[in-house]
Design a protein around this motif. Structure first.
Motif, mmCIF file in Angstrom:
data_model
loop_
_atom_site.group_PDB
_atom_site.id
_atom_site.type_symbol
_atom_site.label_atom_id
_atom_site.label_comp_id
_atom_site.label_asym_id
_atom_site.label_seq_id
_atom_site.Cartn_x
_atom_site.Cartn_y
_atom_site.Cartn_z
ATOM 1 N N TYR A 156 36.528 42.021 40.184
ATOM 2 C CA TYR A 156 37.874 41.670 40.651
ATOM 3 C C TYR A 156 38.341 42.658 41.723
ATOM 4 O O TYR A 156 38.896 42.256 42.756
ATOM 5 C CB TYR A 156 38.854 41.667 39.478
ATOM 6 C CG TYR A 156 40.251 41.253 39.860
ATOM 7 C CD1 TYR A 156 40.641 39.914 39.817
ATOM 8 C CD2 TYR A 156 41.194 42.190 40.274
ATOM 9 C CE1 TYR A 156 41.921 39.522 40.176
ATOM 10 C CE2 TYR A 156 42.473 41.814 40.637
ATOM 11 C CZ TYR A 156 42.836 40.480 40.583
ATOM 12 O OH TYR A 156 44.105 40.105 40.952
ATOM 13 N N PHE A 175 35.659 36.326 43.495
ATOM 14 C CA PHE A 175 36.640 35.890 42.491
ATOM 15 C C PHE A 175 35.983 34.897 41.532
ATOM 16 O O PHE A 175 36.248 34.916 40.325
ATOM 17 C CB PHE A 175 37.861 35.253 43.168
ATOM 18 C CG PHE A 175 38.891 36.244 43.636
ATOM 19 C CD1 PHE A 175 39.381 37.226 42.778
ATOM 20 C CD2 PHE A 175 39.386 36.190 44.935
ATOM 21 C CE1 PHE A 175 40.335 38.143 43.206
ATOM 22 C CE2 PHE A 175 40.340 37.101 45.373
ATOM 23 C CZ PHE A 175 40.809 38.081 44.510
ATOM 24 N N ALA A 189 41.949 36.161 38.120
ATOM 25 C CA ALA A 189 40.985 35.722 39.132
ATOM 26 C C ALA A 189 41.042 34.216 39.360
ATOM 27 O O ALA A 189 40.899 33.746 40.495
ATOM 28 C CB ALA A 189 39.572 36.139 38.716
#
Length: 287
Positions: A156, A175, A189
């Motif tokens: 992330y 992501f 995400a």
């Protein structure tokens, strides 16, 4: 350091509350930590818990002091990454970077080293060095296909740094990889990826309420007709109660909605004979 049984139980109860509330109510967790600290300030676990409670409430100076105290008591370097992050919180990213190069980092386990890498990358971003932050995050742990407790956070952070640097396609890819590793939904995400793909989420419940508000009120003509029939029946009932249809004077009560104007007729009987003459005539009749 050992504590008397009663005191140890009291301290333990407060530490349990610190751990239980630190995510959902950091301020209350901090309050319990202060109680435990007042009762047993020479216990390393208490100093560490107090440090994390202060960190959760963004009291970075206090948190750093507690972490340093715990480190002195135990000799462990486990808290090194969070201590460096406190330096970031205090607006000193250069100190955090300096700590990332200290020998203590080599003594950390794999999870600690990944955490230190995340802190160092964050410090680079604090200093406006996006490209350096991206390079800092590039590591064997990032490239690994195995999923570890730190994998989602590492991916992330990398995706977020790529996006900040304008590398949108790569950010979208990472992501998506974050979502694969984030089974517990610890990151947002999925929302970030949807935003990049132009997907807009709508609150279904709010939409349903709006639709109900927009619906026009329906007029039930049958109900109006039923009301008129009931009113007519009531008038007929009143008419039957007060009049006899066999009576010569019976007249139907007109409908209140009709155009008939009902007025009372007042009959005046006039007598042309003067009152005095009528009185004399009545006296003669009596005689």
């Amino acid at each position: 350091m050992s504590l008397p049984k009663g005191l140890a139980e009291e301290v333990s109860r407060n530490l349990v509350m610190v751990a239980r509330l630190i995510d959902e109510d950091p301020e209350q967790s901090y309050a319990y930590a202060r109680i435990a600290l007042r009762l047993a300030s020479r216990v390393a676990a208490v100093r560490e818990a107090a440090g994390f409670a202060a960190y959760a409430t963004q009291k970075y100076s206090e948190a750093l002091a507690e972490f340093r105290a715990a480190k002195r008591m135990t000799g462990s370097v486990e808290l090194w990454p969070v201590m460096a992050d406190c330096e970031r919180g205090l607006g000193r990213p250069e100190r955090a970077l300096a700590m990332a190069g200290e020998p203590e980092v080599q003594k950390l386990d794999k999870a600690g080293q990944v955490e230190m890498r995340l802190v160092a990358a964050g410090a680079r971003r604090d200093m406006g060095e996006l490209d350096a932050a991206i390079v800092t995050l590039q590591s064997p742990e990032l490239a690994s296909h195995s999923v570890q407790p730190w994998t989602a956070r590492l991916r992330y952070a990398y995706a977020d740094a790529l996006l900040a640097a304008g590398r949108e396609d790569e950010a979208r890819e990472w992501f998506a990889k974050t979502i694969e590793a984030d089974k517990d939904g610890a990151t947002d995400a999925s929302d970030r990826l949807a935003e990049l793909d132009g997907v807009e989420f709508v609150d279904a419940a709010a939409m349903d309420d709006a639709d109900l508000d927009d619906e026009p009120d329906e007029i039930d003509e049958d109900d109006d007709q039923d009301d008129a029939e009931v009113a007519a029946a009531e008038r007929a009932s009143d008419q039957a109660e007060y009049y006899d249809e066999d009576d010569d004077e019976y007249e139907p009560v007109p409908d209140s909605d009709s155009d008939v104007d009902v007025t009372d007729e007042i009959v005046v009987i006039e007598d042309d004979e003067p009152r005095d003459e009528r009185d004399e005539r009545e006296d003669r009749d009596k005689a």
